[in-house]
Design a protein around this motif. Structure first.
Motif, mmCIF file in Angstrom:
data_model
loop_
_atom_site.group_PDB
_atom_site.id
_atom_site.type_symbol
_atom_site.label_atom_id
_atom_site.label_comp_id
_atom_site.label_asym_id
_atom_site.label_seq_id
_atom_site.Cartn_x
_atom_site.Cartn_y
_atom_site.Cartn_z
ATOM 1 N N GLU A 55 0.845 -1.216 0.000
ATOM 2 C CA GLU A 55 0.000 0.000 0.000
ATOM 3 C C GLU A 55 0.874 1.257 0.000
ATOM 4 O OE1 GLU A 55 -0.245 -3.016 1.907
ATOM 5 O OE2 GLU A 55 -0.888 -1.961 3.713
ATOM 6 N N GLN A 56 1.974 1.198 0.764
ATOM 7 C CA GLN A 56 2.870 2.351 0.850
ATOM 8 C C GLN A 56 3.505 2.637 -0.524
ATOM 9 O OE1 GLN A 56 3.381 4.429 3.224
ATOM 10 N NE2 GLN A 56 5.323 5.445 2.764
ATOM 11 N N MET A 57 3.908 1.564 -1.194
ATOM 12 C CA MET A 57 4.514 1.719 -2.527
ATOM 13 C C MET A 57 3.549 2.364 -3.504
ATOM 14 S SD MET A 57 6.633 -1.566 -3.686
ATOM 15 C CE MET A 57 8.219 -1.941 -3.020
ATOM 16 N N VAL A 58 2.310 1.874 -3.491
ATOM 17 C CA VAL A 58 1.298 2.388 -4.425
ATOM 18 C C VAL A 58 1.005 3.858 -4.125
ATOM 19 C CG1 VAL A 58 -1.143 2.180 -5.090
ATOM 20 C CG2 VAL A 58 0.271 0.132 -4.862
ATOM 21 N N LEU A 59 0.855 4.155 -2.823
ATOM 22 C CA LEU A 59 0.539 5.515 -2.384
ATOM 23 C C LEU A 59 1.637 6.497 -2.787
ATOM 24 C CD1 LEU A 59 -1.822 6.425 -0.317
ATOM 25 C CD2 LEU A 59 0.097 6.813 1.245
ATOM 26 N N CYS A 60 2.877 6.134 -2.469
ATOM 27 C CA CYS A 60 3.996 7.043 -2.751
ATOM 28 C C CYS A 60 4.246 7.154 -4.243
ATOM 29 C CB CYS A 60 5.260 6.596 -2.019
ATOM 30 S SG CYS A 60 5.151 6.930 -0.263
ATOM 31 N N ASN A 61 4.091 6.053 -4.942
ATOM 32 C CA ASN A 61 4.283 6.109 -6.399
ATOM 33 C C ASN A 61 3.318 7.129 -7.009
ATOM 34 O OD1 ASN A 61 5.052 5.584 -8.992
ATOM 35 N ND2 ASN A 61 4.243 3.509 -9.080
ATOM 36 N N ALA A 62 2.038 7.072 -6.579
ATOM 37 C CA ALA A 62 1.033 7.994 -7.113
ATOM 38 C C ALA A 62 1.349 9.437 -6.703
ATOM 39 C CB ALA A 62 -0.350 7.589 -6.599
ATOM 40 N N LEU A 63 1.730 9.616 -5.431
ATOM 41 C CA LEU A 63 2.041 10.956 -4.906
ATOM 42 C C LEU A 63 3.226 11.580 -5.653
ATOM 43 C CD1 LEU A 63 1.596 12.966 -2.451
ATOM 44 C CD2 LEU A 63 3.302 11.611 -1.225
ATOM 45 N N TYR A 64 4.277 10.793 -5.845
ATOM 46 C CA TYR A 64 5.497 11.317 -6.472
ATOM 47 C C TYR A 64 5.288 11.540 -7.974
ATOM 48 C CZ TYR A 64 7.726 9.762 -2.080
ATOM 49 O OH TYR A 64 8.061 9.587 -0.757
ATOM 50 N N ALA A 65 4.512 10.654 -8.604
ATOM 51 C CA ALA A 65 4.258 10.810 -10.043
ATOM 52 C C ALA A 65 3.448 12.089 -10.290
ATOM 53 C CB ALA A 65 3.522 9.588 -10.578
ATOM 54 N N ARG A 97 6.105 4.679 -15.334
ATOM 55 C CA ARG A 97 7.492 5.004 -15.689
ATOM 56 C C ARG A 97 8.320 5.281 -14.423
ATOM 57 N NH1 ARG A 97 10.149 5.938 -20.622
ATOM 58 N NH2 ARG A 97 11.929 7.276 -20.270
ATOM 59 N N LEU A 98 7.684 5.913 -13.436
ATOM 60 C CA LEU A 98 8.389 6.171 -12.174
ATOM 61 C C LEU A 98 8.735 4.839 -11.491
ATOM 62 C CD1 LEU A 98 7.690 9.049 -9.755
ATOM 63 C CD2 LEU A 98 8.099 6.801 -8.816
ATOM 64 N N ALA A 99 7.801 3.892 -11.529
ATOM 65 C CA ALA A 99 8.062 2.569 -10.929
ATOM 66 C C ALA A 99 9.201 1.856 -11.669
ATOM 67 C CB ALA A 99 6.794 1.719 -10.969
ATOM 68 N N ARG A 105 8.236 -6.042 -9.951
ATOM 69 C CA ARG A 105 6.845 -6.459 -10.034
ATOM 70 C C ARG A 105 5.945 -5.240 -10.220
ATOM 71 N NH1 ARG A 105 5.018 -9.676 -5.040
ATOM 72 N NH2 ARG A 105 6.999 -10.694 -5.414
ATOM 73 N N ALA A 106 6.215 -4.163 -9.446
ATOM 74 C CA ALA A 106 5.416 -2.933 -9.585
ATOM 75 C C ALA A 106 5.569 -2.337 -10.980
ATOM 76 C CB ALA A 106 5.854 -1.921 -8.522
ATOM 77 N N ALA A 107 6.767 -2.440 -11.540
ATOM 78 C CA ALA A 107 7.034 -1.881 -12.878
ATOM 79 C C ALA A 107 6.264 -2.614 -13.960
ATOM 80 C CB ALA A 107 8.529 -1.931 -13.175
ATOM 81 N N ASP A 108 5.874 -3.874 -13.670
ATOM 82 C CA ASP A 108 5.119 -4.688 -14.631
ATOM 83 C C ASP A 108 3.635 -4.381 -14.631
ATOM 84 O OD1 ASP A 108 7.131 -6.125 -15.732
ATOM 85 O OD2 ASP A 108 6.998 -7.801 -14.306
ATOM 86 N N GLN A 109 3.162 -3.700 -13.563
ATOM 87 C CA GLN A 109 1.701 -3.489 -13.404
ATOM 88 C C GLN A 109 1.143 -2.620 -14.526
ATOM 89 O OE1 GLN A 109 0.052 -4.908 -10.328
ATOM 90 N NE2 GLN A 109 1.966 -5.993 -10.674
#
Ligand SMILES: Nc1ncnc2c1ncn2[C@@H]1O[C@H](COP(=O)(O)OP(=O)(O)O)[C@@H](O)[C@H]1O
Ligand SMILES: [Mg+2]
Length: 277
Positions: free
Chosen positions: A219-229, A238-240, A273-277
């Motif tokens: 959840e933290q990865m998804v949250l921060c990825n969205a926030l930073y993107a 692309r950020l992942a 794995r996140a980069a594959d989503q």
């Protein structure tokens, strides 16, 4: 402290107060300037300042956007504004990771606001990643890590080859390089890169340091990825992908060139794995 070589222009008139940090590339001292104010003196071991030579240039061009003020630089020495306050890493380690991550995103947004600054002299991301393309593996490197590194190296190649824009980048923008002062957030410790804006906060997914379980929480990865993107106005995917590529680069740097194993092997697998989503 007299046994330490303190090589900086005498004309700066500094009084050395105390050592603050030894960063490997440099030593940082708290000093007093002739007008009685505190300042931070960063003394690099090498006159080319290791890989941080373009950093002060970048910080100078970003003055007024929430970066540490650079007063003077000469040879191995950089004299900066003294910053009082906790780094965002301490805010997160103190229990408020959400606020720390939001503040980091805010600091990035300010740096990258229009107009874009002059990119002259900054280090191209291609040059940053180039050594990793000569990566070797020891015979006892786990197969899973070798496979993941090989995938991440391929990913890095395709990301570097598909940069739509190249923008001035801090290059090491994470929680411990942003200090929360009474005057607001202040960014320190830039590398001074030039490349894809989606790179800028990708490395921050490996941070804050000292919270390995949080960093690995889906959840933290998804949250921060969205926030930073959102802060960098880039695609989350692309950020992942850059997060996986940069994690691999850090593993490569730590290995000295031949990879045996690494504490972030599991994190690399998660980023892939996140980069594959
Ligand atoms: N201008 C400054 N004022 C006060 N403390 C500073 C300043 N610059 C750096 N520091 C402190 O020194 C530490 C190391 O500095 P930094 O430039 O981030 O080097 P590195 O991360 O390469 O070790 C920082 O985490 C911070 O605690
Ligand atoms: Mg730092």
């Amino acid at each position: 402290m007299t046994d330490v070589l303190l090589d900086f222009p005498r004309s700066w008139g500094l009084t050395i107060m105390e050592p603050v940090a030894d960063t490997g590339l440099a030593k940082l001292w708290k000093v007093r300037t002739p007008d009685g104010a505190f300042a931070a003196l960063k003394l690099y071991h090498k006159s080319d300042r290791g890989n941080e030579a373009p950093a002060a240039q970048l910080l100078s061009r970003w003055q007024g956007r929430g970066v540490v003020e650079v007063f003077a630089e000469a040879g191995n020495a950089v004299l900066m504004e003294w910053l009082d306050g906790p780094p965002l890493g301490d805010v997160a380690r103190g229990g408020d990771a959400d606020r720390a991550c939001c503040s980091l995103a805010e600091a990035a947004r300010r740096l990258h606001a229009e107009p874009r600054i002059n990119p002259t002299g900054l280090k191209d991301l291609n040059a940053v990643f180039a050594p990793m393309f000569r990566c070797a593996f020891s015979s006892n490197c786990p197969k899973s890590l070798k496979n993941d590194m090989t995938r991440a190296i391929g990913l890095a190649r395709s990301l570097l080859d598909s940069q739509a824009i190249q923008t001035p980048l801090h290059g090491d923008l994470h929680h411990d390089n942003v200090i929360q002062t009474q005057q607001g957030l202040k960014v320190i410790d830039a590398k001074g890169y030039l490349g894809d804006p989606a790179f800028e906060l990708a490395n921050a997914l490996r941070h804050p340091k000292g919270l390995p379980d949080l960093v690995r929480k889906p959840e933290q990865m998804v949250l921060c990825n969205a926030l930073y993107a959102k802060a960098m106005k880039v695609q989350p995917k692309r950020l992942a992908q850059w997060a996986a590529a940069k994690c691999a680069l850090s593993i490569f740097w730590r290995s000295g060139g031949t990879i045996t194993n690494d504490d972030e092997a599991d994190l690399l697998a998660l980023f892939l794995r996140a980069a594959d989503q």
